[in-house]
Design an enzyme around this catalytic site. Structure first.
Site, PDB file in Angstrom:
ATOM      1  N   ASP A   3       1.148  -1.119  -0.218  1.00  0.00           N
ATOM      2  CA  ASP A   3       0.499   0.251  -0.170  1.00  0.00           C
ATOM      3  C   ASP A   3       0.640   1.290   0.045  1.00  0.00           C
ATOM      4  O   ASP A   3       1.462   1.185   0.947  1.00  0.00           O
ATOM      5  CB  ASP A   3      -0.786  -0.202   1.222  1.00  0.00           C
ATOM      6  N   LYS A  29      -6.575   9.669  -1.261  1.00  0.00           N
ATOM      7  CA  LYS A  29      -5.087  11.024  -0.732  1.00  0.00           C
ATOM      8  C   LYS A  29      -4.806  11.431  -1.814  1.00  0.00           C
ATOM      9  O   LYS A  29      -5.213  12.260  -2.279  1.00  0.00           O
ATOM     10  CB  LYS A  29      -4.615  10.185   0.627  1.00  0.00           C
TER      11      LYS A  29
HETATM   12  C1  LIG Z   1      -7.291   5.464   3.763  1.00  0.00           C
HETATM   13  C2  LIG Z   1      -6.054   4.263   3.973  1.00  0.00           C
HETATM   14  C3  LIG Z   1      -6.614   3.055   3.155  1.00  0.00           C
HETATM   15  C4  LIG Z   1      -8.276   2.876   2.789  1.00  0.00           C
HETATM   16  O1  LIG Z   1      -8.333   3.591   1.310  1.00  0.00           O
HETATM   17  P1  LIG Z   1     -10.097   4.049   1.342  1.00  0.00           P
HETATM   18  O2  LIG Z   1     -10.184   4.796   0.177  1.00  0.00           O
HETATM   19  O3  LIG Z   1     -11.339   4.597   2.273  1.00  0.00           O
HETATM   20  O4  LIG Z   1     -10.459   2.611   0.937  1.00  0.00           O
HETATM   21  C5  LIG Z   1      -6.207   2.427   3.111  1.00  0.00           C
HETATM   22  N1  LIG Z   1      -4.223   2.422   3.228  1.00  0.00           N
HETATM   23  C6  LIG Z   1      -3.974   3.370   3.456  1.00  0.00           C
HETATM   24  C7  LIG Z   1      -2.330   3.422   3.926  1.00  0.00           C
HETATM   25  C8  LIG Z   1      -4.884   4.766   4.072  1.00  0.00           C
HETATM   26  O5  LIG Z   1      -4.421   5.927   4.429  1.00  0.00           O
END
Ligand SMILES: *Cc1c(COP(=O)(O)O)cnc(C)c1O
Length: 377
Positions: A168, A193
């Site tokens: 991620d 984000k």
């Molecule tokens: C916010 C976040 C997620 C989840 O993202 P969504 O778009 O709300 O599903 C997953 N991993 C990290 C590191 C995040 O900051």
């Protein structure tokens, strides 16, 4: 193409009818099928607007293929389930995004998947691997403690063992880190984000090889977490300024982190760019910039009062937008984790996570100083 050019050009379509220079928004959910090689349909993840942003993320991540989802949870759950099934085992960092952790603890058993949670060192992760391990899931830097994982070491080990690696890459964004270059198989993002960047849309993205994408796309088409073409366009527009935004936010974050670490009322700052931070050396090797997320603990002061004293930085869940926000992970992203588990991974009740935006760094520092001054000891 270099990143700034990718941002503007890659994937973007011209309007063939008018010569307009932006990708037209294709609103149809019904497309002609006569004499067509491919039938377009939003849930097939193949409409032109989905394709435009998928091509941009692929180029940013040095991947052959990209895919856009309606959220990162859609992207990460689909990617894991594409490569782990009944009887398989997954190794996952214990201190990663709360939603991913929750998916593993609450739902893996439903699919017959076993999971071992490990600490962030490559040695700990490798120790967690069993002969049944099919997938390793990492995050670097992690949410919310900014722990840095040695990406290359994990990828190298996993390749030898035929284990699929998923990272991620939300916190770093492709501007600061491109994990496929270090041998990782699959990169996912919460495009909600930095890719979206304005706290006004929710999406997820995957980038990997054509080969790895096959199963992910096939499963995505039946699970169905696809993104609406209108939001795809909004995302595409945002991605054009990704490099400028993230570079500037990263610069701001370095300044704020330095400032906080010198502040007498601050107990601890978590930021990979600080030389005395545990993961600094590895981060220096694998990141181009240290990102715009940092966490800190204030010395025995009233947290709520402190947050209420901030005038520019707003308390808000989520991160990565142009506006600076602050959150208390124990009450938000990690609220579903038990208190004991939170403490074990280091998410204390006094931990605050700061997402640095595009405001002037001096104003942000001043805002933090003022709020600290206001709270009683
Ligand atoms: C916010 C976040 C997620 C989840 O993202 P969504 O778009 O709300 O599903 C997953 N991993 C990290 C590191 C995040 O900051």
């Amino acid at each position: 193409m270099k990143n700034k050019t990718i941002a503007i050009h890659k994937g973007t379509l011209r309007d063939s009818r008018t010569g307009g220079i932006n990708t037209p928004i294709y609103t149809s959910s019904a497309y002609d099928y006569i004499n067509k090689d491919e039938t377009f349909y939003p849930r097939y993840f193949n409409t032109p607007n989905q394709d435009a942003v998928a091509k941009k993320i692929a180029a940013f991540e040095h991947a052959q293929a990209g895919l856009v989802f309606s959220s990162d949870m859609g992207a990460i759950s689909t990617s894991i389930l594409a490569y782990a099934g009944a009887g398989d085992h997954v190794v996952m960092l214990d201190a990663l995004y709360g939603g991913t952790h929750h998916f593993a603890t609450e739902w893996f058993s439903h699919f017959g998947i076993e999971c071992t949670f490990t600490k962030t060192s490559a040695r700990d992760m490798i120790t967690g691997v069993t002969p049944k391990t099919k997938v390793i899931v990492i995050e670097s830097p992690t949410n919310p403690l900014l722990a840095v994982v040695d990406i290359e070491k994990i990828a190298h080990f996993a390749k030898k063992e035929n284990i699929t690696t998923i990272i991620d890459n939300t916190f770093a964004s492709p501007v600061n880190q491109t994990p496929l270059d270090f041998g990782i198989d699959i990169v996912v993002h919460s495009g909600t984000k930095y890719l979206g960047g304005h706290s006004d849309l929710c999406c997820g993205m995957v980038a990997c090889s054509h080969e790895k994408m096959e199963k992910i796309l096939s499963l995505a088409r039946v699970l169905g977490p696809s993104l609406d073409p209108k939001i795809c366009y909004l995302l595409e527009r945002s991605m054009k300024t990704l490099v400028l935004r993230v570079n500037e936010q990263t610069k701001n974050a370095m300044e704020v982190a330095q400032h906080l670490s010198d502040h007498p009322d601050i107990a601890r700052v978590y930021y990979p760019g600080l030389e005395d931070f545990e993961g600094h050396e590895i981060a220096n090797r694998q990141m181009k910039g240290f990102g715009a997320m940092l966490s800190f603990e204030i010395k025995d002061k009233d947290l709520t009062q402190f947050i209420e004293g901030l005038k520019i930085i707003s308390p808000a869940v989520s991160l990565g937008g142009v506006k600076s926000t602050i959150t208390s992970p124990s009450l938000t992203s990690h609220a579903k984790m038990s208190a004991g588990e939170r403490l074990r991974i280091g998410v204390t009740d006094s931990l605050l996570r700061l997402s640095i935006g595009l405001e002037d760094a001096d104003d942000l520092k001043q805002d933090l100083d003022n709020a600290l001054k206001k709270v009683s000891h």
